[in-house]
Design an enzyme around this catalytic site. Structure first.
Site, PDB file in Angstrom:
ATOM      1  N   ALA A  99       7.859   3.621   2.683  1.00 50.19           N
ATOM      2  CA  ALA A  99       8.453   4.841   3.226  1.00 50.19           C
ATOM      3  C   ALA A  99       9.885   4.589   3.673  1.00 50.19           C
ATOM      4  O   ALA A  99      10.503   3.597   3.275  1.00 50.19           O
ATOM      5  CB  ALA A  99       7.593   5.363   4.371  1.00 50.19           C
ATOM      6  N   SER A 100      10.405   5.440   4.494  1.00 54.60           N
ATOM      7  CA  SER A 100      11.830   5.424   4.823  1.00 54.60           C
ATOM      8  C   SER A 100      12.246   4.205   5.632  1.00 54.60           C
ATOM      9  O   SER A 100      13.306   3.625   5.397  1.00 54.60           O
ATOM     10  CB  SER A 100      12.191   6.694   5.600  1.00 54.60           C
ATOM     11  OG  SER A 100      11.382   6.798   6.754  1.00 54.60           O
ATOM     12  N   ILE A 101      11.408   3.807   6.600  1.00 54.28           N
ATOM     13  CA  ILE A 101      11.793   2.751   7.526  1.00 54.28           C
ATOM     14  C   ILE A 101      11.124   1.427   7.201  1.00 54.28           C
ATOM     15  O   ILE A 101      11.689   0.353   7.443  1.00 54.28           O
ATOM     16  CB  ILE A 101      11.460   3.188   8.972  1.00 54.28           C
ATOM     17  CG1 ILE A 101      12.387   4.342   9.380  1.00 54.28           C
ATOM     18  CG2 ILE A 101      11.613   2.042   9.953  1.00 54.28           C
ATOM     19  CD1 ILE A 101      12.087   4.889  10.757  1.00 54.28           C
ATOM     20  N   ALA A 102       9.939   1.490   6.638  1.00 57.83           N
ATOM     21  CA  ALA A 102       9.155   0.263   6.450  1.00 57.83           C
ATOM     22  C   ALA A 102       8.234   0.403   5.251  1.00 57.83           C
ATOM     23  O   ALA A 102       8.109   1.486   4.658  1.00 57.83           O
ATOM     24  CB  ALA A 102       8.333  -0.027   7.709  1.00 57.83           C
ATOM     25  N   GLN A 103       7.600  -0.710   4.900  1.00 59.96           N
ATOM     26  CA  GLN A 103       6.544  -0.672   3.907  1.00 59.96           C
ATOM     27  C   GLN A 103       5.332  -1.413   4.454  1.00 59.96           C
ATOM     28  O   GLN A 103       5.446  -2.252   5.352  1.00 59.96           O
ATOM     29  CB  GLN A 103       6.994  -1.248   2.571  1.00 59.96           C
ATOM     30  CG  GLN A 103       7.361  -2.706   2.559  1.00 59.96           C
ATOM     31  CD  GLN A 103       8.017  -3.083   1.230  1.00 59.96           C
ATOM     32  OE1 GLN A 103       8.921  -2.395   0.753  1.00 59.96           O
ATOM     33  NE2 GLN A 103       7.553  -4.176   0.624  1.00 59.96           N
ATOM     34  N   VAL A 104       4.156  -1.077   3.918  1.00 65.19           N
ATOM     35  CA  VAL A 104       2.898  -1.563   4.462  1.00 65.19           C
ATOM     36  C   VAL A 104       2.154  -2.385   3.418  1.00 65.19           C
ATOM     37  O   VAL A 104       1.996  -1.948   2.270  1.00 65.19           O
ATOM     38  CB  VAL A 104       2.016  -0.382   4.926  1.00 65.19           C
ATOM     39  CG1 VAL A 104       0.690  -0.890   5.472  1.00 65.19           C
ATOM     40  CG2 VAL A 104       2.743   0.451   5.973  1.00 65.19           C
ATOM     41  N   LEU A 128       0.828  -1.209   0.000  1.00 65.23           N
ATOM     42  CA  LEU A 128       0.000   0.000   0.000  1.00 65.23           C
ATOM     43  C   LEU A 128       0.860   1.255   0.000  1.00 65.23           C
ATOM     44  O   LEU A 128       0.494   2.275  -0.577  1.00 65.23           O
ATOM     45  CB  LEU A 128      -0.909   0.014   1.235  1.00 65.23           C
ATOM     46  CG  LEU A 128      -1.991  -1.067   1.321  1.00 65.23           C
ATOM     47  CD1 LEU A 128      -2.698  -0.992   2.668  1.00 65.23           C
ATOM     48  CD2 LEU A 128      -2.989  -0.908   0.187  1.00 65.23           C
ATOM     49  N   ALA A 129       1.985   1.185   0.668  1.00 63.15           N
ATOM     50  CA  ALA A 129       2.890   2.332   0.749  1.00 63.15           C
ATOM     51  C   ALA A 129       4.274   1.853   1.132  1.00 63.15           C
ATOM     52  O   ALA A 129       4.430   0.833   1.812  1.00 63.15           O
ATOM     53  CB  ALA A 129       2.382   3.328   1.788  1.00 63.15           C
ATOM     54  N   ASP A 148       5.480  13.542  13.750  1.00 63.82           N
ATOM     55  CA  ASP A 148       5.729  13.382  12.319  1.00 63.82           C
ATOM     56  C   ASP A 148       4.440  13.506  11.490  1.00 63.82           C
ATOM     57  O   ASP A 148       4.061  12.578  10.773  1.00 63.82           O
ATOM     58  CB  ASP A 148       6.365  12.001  12.076  1.00 63.82           C
ATOM     59  CG  ASP A 148       7.097  11.932  10.740  1.00 63.82           C
ATOM     60  OD1 ASP A 148       7.427  12.994  10.188  1.00 63.82           O
ATOM     61  OD2 ASP A 148       7.318  10.814  10.252  1.00 63.82           O
TER      62      ASP A 148
END
Length: 963
Positions: free
Chosen positions: A130-135, A127-128, A290
């Site tokens: 990002a910098s640290i993880a993905q979902v 779904l997304a 954030d």
């Protein structure tokens, strides 16, 4: 993965790109000087596009922490060029995904189970990212729809290394362009960022915020007005690297088409997000640090509500910091310099400058309303221009050269709590600009900021055992007085108050109660400084009488003979006693200042010039009309010209040092005492009774006609720090009740200095000598006709082993126009022994005698009776500088002076009684009358007529108001 080779390559890439961008912009700056103005915008636009692409390419290549930086920059549509926003916004959740195999390996490792055991379905497409993880979206075995957040493999080592690189870049920028020193921000980031790498920590944060915001009780009929209407996914399960959350179907904030299709009101969505953050910050003291657009969704079902995501970076605030942040916000909203600097001190923000006006400008900009993205260029230009103006002021005041100005940083200490708070407000402002909506933060956030302070302040005596400051009771009458204070506090008639009384030379009352201000829940203490308005006139009158007593001036003397500039315009025959008796005819002089330019009151020399040029309205000595404003500069001009010294020097020499009340009685406060100031507010319940007194014959016409406006504007005006610092001897005394009471106790005995103040008072009276650590760099001008040489005085003090007091060595204009460190005065003071030595070396009457007046008929002089009767109107309410106090049988019993709002000080000569009341809720005298009535009744001494009458029936009496 992060061997030395990779570390070195990443570092080289970061510095190479940073240096290239720096050189590019520097080159554009130079080219702009030779470019036609019409082409300048295009020149910069191309530069922004080039450098935005460089930044994006670097971030995508390096990932890790740099994505976080890109996400932050992508939200700053309010200040960054559109080229950066349009390119960097894809970093919010659209990075290249990690391989599914890596994702599954991490999940199975964390849970110790295979994917088939854990999930009935797991979508390969994230779904997304990002910098640290993905979902990824998934379905649990029990059929529940969830999202699975999986940390990137090896990201921890990358993040930690990137923090070091970022720190190095920030250090370099601070060296190259000192005005852009982001070290406080990167230092706090280095401390907080690693916490995002533990998803168990994020899971607990998510539960806490959801619980605080009442997300499971949205349909509660009894919800408070400050409850917010947002959604937060429920935490299903977590490990250090995997987080499973409830799935919520929502629309991304950057999906404009879908938002329009579902009929989402973007204004309401961003307002509710802002309210949610105001609740987290001010009410809960626990907030997500954030808030970029990628961390929000909008529910598809009506009513459309914001969905808050990602609580990895959170900040917990202590109760004191939370209150200080709320106080800073409200001080900015109301323009209250005193509360603002006090809030800075409470939160640990230390300035290298005593610059209240600049500090207010900064915070006003900080809490400014958001602007659309298309106004970003103009916003940046305005901010840059304002900063340039401020730096020019600093350069002039501190006499800095261009190199020193470039490297000057006004912030000496920047607490980490404020860094994250600042980041959140900037992100929220950027979010509203990205969504192209207008958010008025002062309106939306104000109820939440007020709630955290009023929740403490409104805990009056009934709910707050510490409402009366914990000092021993001196007498039975004080015990009964404290009961009355509790009663008045419970009836909301008192905000903060001090009462001190002397009987037969001894302290019988010394009580403090309540809080420092409407938005300042700190307790009033015995050394708190209150603005006492016209009670100041009694101090100024005493100074003039002291000069008469020392042969420096005569009461019958023409002012023009003392003050040559005063001559002319029908003032040649106005005498000193006319001013003291309010019969000079100049009762309306300077009255226009209040309407035309009230801030001019802070300019001592200008006001003296206006007084010297004024024209009397009535014949001197014929009619007593209260000089409510002109009195101060009339007396002040006489004092300085007769003594050939500064007003503050005479105040210290005559009263402060002999009475040992250092640090607790000022006319115009010096820098460094802000933390002890009580903030003024108005008892609005009394405003509807103004018609009863506005037409009293003793009042000047300008006072009568504008009384309501004057009463409502005074608290705002006198909460401004430049006004508080002004030398206004008619209205700007700042003192504690115990200092004012000690002054009147001495006057009651004809000038005999009372024994040392009660040892039960804590902190001890006189423990605050104002000795700043950093003297002004400003050169001191020798005033024409004045024999006092400030440089010589400084040398003399140095020879005596004393540190020079900048406040009394500067060119006194009362405008607070020099700069010094704004610290608590305790850190600026010498030890008690060195202070004593310093004071002992002063050539003051204290070293010669225990009396501050030698005239045996000084009481007659104060009241204008006996041999002084020909100098005052016989039936007037004023003697020579003091209000005459009469008992019910019309006999004179003493003298004193009250101030607008109820603060007062007076003495009963026959009964050797003196009392002072200081308060910050301006109640027009009713509270004061109740207090005086009780104390006089308990002591069986006459009640001054000024405080009798309507006070017996209710809490409102207006006699003290006119003084």
């Amino acid at each position: 993965m992060m061997g030395w080779g990779n570390i070195y390559k990443r570092r080289v890439k970061v510095f190479s790109v940073a240096f290239l961008i720096y050189l590019d912009y520097k080159a554009v700056q130079q080219r702009e000087k030779w470019t036609n103005k019409s082409k300048s915008a295009a020149l910069w636009e191309k530069a922004h596009e080039r450098n935005a692409k460089r930044v994006l390419s670097l971030i995508i290549e390096l990932e890790g922490l740099w994505v976080k930086l890109g996400q932050y920059l992508s939200t700053r549509a309010d200040v960054l060029p559109q080229a950066y926003i349009s390119l960097l916004k894809q970093l919010q959740d659209s990075l290249p995904p990690r391989p599914l195999k890596e994702v599954c390996r991490t999940i199975e490792k964390e849970f110790g189970k295979t994917m088939d055991v854990l999930f009935a379905d797991f979508l390969e497409e994230p779904l997304a990212t990002a910098s640290i993880a993905q979902v990824h979206r998934a379905t649990l075995i029990d059929g529940q729809e969830v999202v699975v957040k999986v940390q990137h493999d090896g990201i921890k080592a990358i993040i930690l290394e990137d923090l070091k690189n970022a720190k190095s870049v920030v250090d370099w920028i601070a060296w190259a362009e000192p005005q852009y020193d982001f070290n406080p921000m990167i230092d706090e980031w280095c401390k907080e960022a690693p916490k995002e790498l533990d998803f168990n920590h994020e899971a607990e944060n998510t539960r806490t915020v959801s619980r605080n915001l009442g997300c499971k009780k949205l349909h509660d009929e009894n919800k408070s007005s400050n409850q917010v209407n947002v959604l937060i996914p429920e935490v299903i399960q977590s490990t250090q690297s995997v987080l499973i959350l409830e799935y919520m179907d929502g629309i991304r904030l950057n999906d404009t088409a879908s938002l329009e299709a579902f009929g989402v009101d973007k204004q309401k969505i961003v307002e509710e997000i802002t309210r949610a953050y105001a609740h987290q910050i001010y009410v809960d003291g626990f907030f997500n640090g954030d808030p970029h657009p990628g961390n929000f969704l909008v529910s598809k079902e009506a009513p459309h509500r914001p969905i808050l995501l990602d609580f990895g970076l959170t900040k917990k605030l202590s109760s004191s910091v939370k209150q200080a942040l709320a106080k800073m916000f409200l001080a900015s909203a109301e323009g209250d310099h005193v509360a603002l600097l006090s809030a800075f001190s409470e939160m640990g923000l230390k300035l290298r400058l005593d610059a209240p006006e600049q500090a207010m400008e900064v915070t006003t900009v900080f809490f400014r309303s958001s602007t659309p993205a298309n106004e970003a260029h103009q916003t940046m230009k305005s901010l840059a221009e304002q900063r340039d103006r401020n730096m020019k002021i600093i350069q002039e005041k501190m006499q800095l050269n261009r190199k020193e100005v470039k490297r000057f940083n006004p912030v000496d200490a920047f607490p980490g709590d404020i860094v994250i708070f600042t980041r959140v407000l900037n992100l929220l402002r950027g979010l509203s600009s990205t969504m192209d909506v207008h958010i008025v933060y002062l309106d939306i956030m104000r109820p939440f900021a007020e709630s955290v302070l009023l929740g403490n302040i409104n805990k009056g005596p009934a709910a707050n055992a510490q409402w009366i400051y914990n000092t021993p009771v001196h007498s039975d009458v004080e015990a009964k007085l404290r009961q009355l204070l509790v009663e008045l506090g419970n009836n909301d008639k008192i905000l903060g108050i001090q009462v001190c009384a002397y009987k037969d030379g001894e302290v019988i009352i010394d009580s403090a109660a309540g809080v420092l201000g409407r938005y300042d829940p700190r307790p009033v203490q015995p050394d708190t400084l209150f603005s006492v308005f016209s009670a100041t006139k009694g101090i100024t009158a005493g100074m003039l009488h002291w000069l008469v007593d020392n042969g420096k001036v005569k009461l019958e003397e023409n002012i023009a003979n003392i003050w040559p500039e005063f001559r002319g315009n029908g003032k040649d025959h106005i005498k000193v006693h006319h001013v003291l008796n309010h019969t000079s005819g100049l009762h309306n002089a300077l009255a226009e200042l209040r309407a035309e330019n009230p801030l001019l009151m802070s300019e001592w020399d200008e006001c003296l010039k206006l007084i010297a040029a004024s024209v009397p309205e009535t014949e001197p000595g014929k009619q007593q009309l209260y000089h409510y404003l002109s009195y101060g500069w009339l007396c002040g001009g006489i004092i300085e010209h007769a003594s050939r010294k500064k007003f503050q020097e005479i105040l210290e020499e005559a009263f402060i040092h002999p009475l040992k009340i250092e640090g607790e009685l000022y006319v115009g406060i010096p820098p460094g005492v802000e933390s002890r100031l009580a903030s003024l507010t108005l008892d609005t319940d009394d405003l509807n009774k103004l018609s009863e007194i506005r037409n009293r014959p003793v009042m000047p016409s300008t006072f009568q006609n504008n009384f309501a406006q004057l009463a409502t504007s005074l608290p705002v005006l006198f909460n401004m720090l430049n006004i508080r610092r002004a030398i206004i001897p008619a209205a700007n005394g700042h003192c504690s009740a115990r200092a004012l009471a000690r002054y009147y106790a001495a006057l009651a005995d004809g000038g005999v200095v009372p024994p040392p103040h009660s040892s039960r008072s804590n902190p001890p009276l006189g423990r605050h000598p104002h000795i700043p650590s950093y003297p002004s760099k400003k050169s001191h001008k020798r005033q024409k006709g004045k024999r006092t040489n400030m440089v010589d005085a400084a040398s003399k003090n140095k020879a005596n082993g004393c540190r020079q007091n900048r406040y009394y060595s500067k060119d006194f204009k009362g405008s607070g126009d020099s700069y010094t460190r704004v610290d608590s005065e305790d850190s600026n003071s010498t030890s008690s022994s060195s202070t004593s030595n310093c004071n002992a070396n002063r050539d003051t009457p204290q070293n010669k005698t225990d009396k501050i007046f030698s005239n045996p008929r000084i009481h007659d002089a104060f009241m204008g009776v006996g041999e002084y009767g020909n100098l005052a109107l016989p039936d007037g309410i004023f003697g020579l500088g003091f209000r005459r106090l009469k008992s019910k049988d019309e006999s004179l019993i003493g003298f004193g002076h009250s101030g607008m709002g109820g603060s007062t000080g007076f003495c009963d000569i026959k009964n050797r009684f003196a009392i002072a009341v200081t308060l910050n809720k301006m109640s027009f005298g009713g509270v004061t009358a109740k207090i005086i009535e009780l104390v006089c009744s308990e002591l069986n001494i006459p009640l001054p007529e000024e405080f009798s009458g309507s006070s017996r029936r209710d809490l409102n009496t207006f006699s003290p108001l006119i003084n």
